[in-house]
Design a protein around this motif. Structure first.
Motif, PDB file in Angstrom:
ATOM      1  N   ILE A   1      12.849  -1.974   8.038  1.00 41.20           N
ATOM      2  CA  ILE A   1      11.450  -2.671   7.105  1.00 41.20           C
ATOM      3  C   ILE A   1       9.670  -1.424   7.795  1.00 41.20           C
TER       4      ILE A   1
ATOM      5  N   GLU B   1       7.228  -2.576   3.058  1.00 39.75           N
ATOM      6  CA  GLU B   1       6.637  -3.286   2.937  1.00 39.75           C
ATOM      7  C   GLU B   1       6.348  -4.324   2.108  1.00 39.75           C
TER       8      GLU B   1
ATOM      9  N   GLU C   1      11.113  -8.791   0.466  1.00 40.15           N
ATOM     10  CA  GLU C   1      12.198  -7.112   2.127  1.00 40.15           C
ATOM     11  C   GLU C   1      13.708  -7.039   2.087  1.00 40.15           C
TER      12      GLU C   1
END
Length: 160
Positions: free
Chosen positions: A8, A46, A59
Motif C-alpha cells: 500500500i 492508499e 486496501e
C-alpha cells in the motif's frame, strides 16, 4: 515462480526507492538460474476513505486482487515471526518446490489489513519488534529476497 511485493502506497523518488530497485533488480537477475521468473513490485494507492475500517477494507480488497490462485502469501506484520535469512530462503525454496505460481509478500497500510485477508497468509514475518516506516520495510524485504536467492544459488553465506 514469481515473487511479488504488494504494498500500500508508493515510494517517492529518493534513496529508498533507488535502494529498493537495486535489490529488486539483483534478486530478479540472480533468481533466473533458480527458475524465479521475476520479482515484481505492485504499488496500491492508499484508500481515501474517511474512517479506518473502510480504508482497511478497501486496501485489503485491492491487495487480494493481486494474489494469484495458489500463491503462498506472506504478511509483513510487526507481531509476526522473526525469521532468519536461512529459514527465509528455505521457505521460498519449499514454495517453489511445491509449484506455487507465486510468493506474494504483503505490506499493508497504516490501518492494517482486514481479517479476511490476514487469515489467508501462510506466514507472518517481522523485522524485529521496532516500528519501521513502510519505505524501509520494503527495502529490508527486498534485501532479504535478494539474500535468499543468493543463498539458494549456493553463494557462501557468512552465517553458515
Amino acid at each position: 515462480m514469481r515473487i511479488v511485493v504488494a504494498a500500500i502506497g508508493r515510494l517517492k523518488r529518493g534513496p529508498e526507492t533507488e535502494l529498493a530497485e537495486r535489490y529488486r533488480d539483483r534478486a530478479a537477475k540472480a533468481g533466473r538460474s533458480l527458475g524465479l521468473r521475476d520479482v515484481e513490485i505492485v504499488e496500491i494507492r492508499e484508500s481515501r476513505a474517511q474512517d479506518a475500517p473502510t480504508r482497511m477494507l478497501e486496501e485489503s480488497i485491492a491487495l487480494a486482487n493481486v494474489i494469484p490462485d495458489g500463491a503462498a502469501t506472506v504478511l509483513l506484520d510487526e507481531r509476526g515471526e522473526n525469521t532468519d535469512s536461512a529459514k527465509f530462503a528455505t521457505l521460498i525454496s519449499q514454495w517453489r518446490a511445491a509449484n506455487k505460481p507465486a510468493t506474494v509478500f504483503i505490506i499493508g497500510g497504516a490501518d492494517g489489513l482486514a481479517p479476511a485477508l490476514a487469515d489467508k497468509a501462510a506466514l507472518r514475518i517481522a523485522f524485529g519488534t521496532a516500528t519501521w516506516p513502510h519505505q524501509l520495510v520494503r527495502v529490508l524485504l527486498l534485501e532479504q529476497i535478494y539474500r535468499a536467492v543468493t543463498i539458494l544459488s549456493g553463494h557462501p553465506y557468512h552465517r553458515s
